[in-house]
Design an enzyme around this catalytic site. Structure first.
Site, PDB file in Angstrom:
ATOM      1  N   SER A  85       0.797  -1.222   0.000  1.00  0.00           N
ATOM      2  CA  SER A  85       0.000   0.000   0.000  1.00  0.00           C
ATOM      3  C   SER A  85       0.829   1.271   0.000  1.00  0.00           C
ATOM      4  O   SER A  85       0.289   2.364  -0.163  1.00  0.00           O
ATOM      5  CB  SER A  85      -0.951   0.007   1.205  1.00  0.00           C
ATOM      6  OG  SER A  85      -0.228  -0.016   2.417  1.00  0.00           O
ATOM      7  N   SER A 116      14.718  -7.467   4.253  1.00  0.00           N
ATOM      8  CA  SER A 116      15.258  -7.276   5.590  1.00  0.00           C
ATOM      9  C   SER A 116      15.561  -5.792   5.761  1.00  0.00           C
ATOM     10  O   SER A 116      14.689  -4.954   5.572  1.00  0.00           O
ATOM     11  CB  SER A 116      16.517  -8.147   5.762  1.00  0.00           C
ATOM     12  OG  SER A 116      17.122  -7.924   7.007  1.00  0.00           O
TER      13      SER A 116
END
Length: 274
Positions: free
Chosen positions: A12, A132
């Site tokens: 989003s 990560s």
């Protein structure tokens, strides 16, 4: 050649949104997943298939994967991008928030991976990209829970890369540095809400100041740079195990490899005046 299918979480905004656009441009069928589906209308207009996904809810995770498999028949690329930074002193952050940090950043990632692996393994092909952070290799004060999750993602990914190699499934780690996105604002707000007063207040203000400089200045990368790196890794015939991407990550991670722990501690303390 059949169009490949990709699932991108945390789509989003920020890195997730940029990754969806990069993979769409590369010709993938892309499922853009996030809790805030109302914020993904632009991606839908560009051709992405939007679906709701809450990584703290196993029913939501299984339903999302089942819907993709029913519609597309398989998932060729999984980009585990969703995550957030929960900051504050270990002493002051409620243990429930620490658990939620792991649910989103680690266990949700692992559960999604579990669900897509049978198909990849049977086809003997597929790519799993785990986003990560350079924070998975270094550390900073008042970021204990966040760094713990990213260190966990690094270890999980390294083990998984070897585990899946015999089945033709590739695992790639992306380690972004500072990126211009809402991540830094959320991390800063949680930091000041939990440790902005009390015994850690002085240090919380300093860490918040470093965030303001790092994530809004010229050092910070645009999300599109990370999205392009993910696209390139997915398209590569032989991707590297990990990519340190922009936002100061290559420099910081080079110093982490070069310096012994005590020397790197001094570097971190100097940056945060701790």
């Amino acid at each position: 050649m059949q169009q490949q299918v990709a699932l991108v979480t945390g789509a989003s905004s920020g890195i997730g949104e940029a990754t969806v656009r990069a993979l769409l441009t590369a010709g993938f069928t892309v499922y853009a997943a996030a809790r805030r589906t109302e914020r993904m209308q632009g991606l839908a207009d560009d051709g992405a298939r939007v679906l709701a996904l809450d990584l703290t809810d196993d029913a939501s995770i299984t339903a999302a994967v089942a819907a993709i498999l029913a519609e597309a028949g398989g998932i060729d690329v999984l980009v585990n991008n969703a995550g957030y930074g929960s900051y504050g002193s270990l002493e002051e952050v409620p243990i429930e928030e620490g658990r939620r940090q792991f649910e989103v950043n680690v266990f949700g990632l692992a559960r999604l991976t579990q669900l897509v692996l049978p198909g990849m393994r049977e086809r003997r092909s597929g790519t799993i990209v785990n986003v990560s952070s350079m924070g998975g290799k270094f550390y900073e004060p008042l970021g204990t829970w966040y760094h713990a999750t990213k260190f966990a993602v690094e270890g999980l990914s390294d083990s998984l890369r070897i585990e899946l190699r015999p089945f033709g499934v590739r695992v790639v780690i992306i380690e972004p540095g500072a990126v211009r996105s809402e991540w830094s604002g959320i991390a800063r707000d949680t930091l000041l809400a939990r440790s902005g007063t009390g015994p850690y207040a002085k240090y919380a203000r300093r860490v918040a100041g470093v965030f303001a400089l790092s994530y809004r200045g010229t050092l910070a990368a645009k999300p599109e740079a990370i999205g392009a790196a993910i696209r390139d890794a997915v398209l590569s015939e032989r991707p590297r195990p990990r990519y340190a991407v922009a936002g100061g990550a290559p420099i910081v991670l080079f110093l982490r490899r070069l310096l012994p722990d005590r020397a790197f501690d001094l570097f971190v303390r100097a940056v945060y005046r701790h």
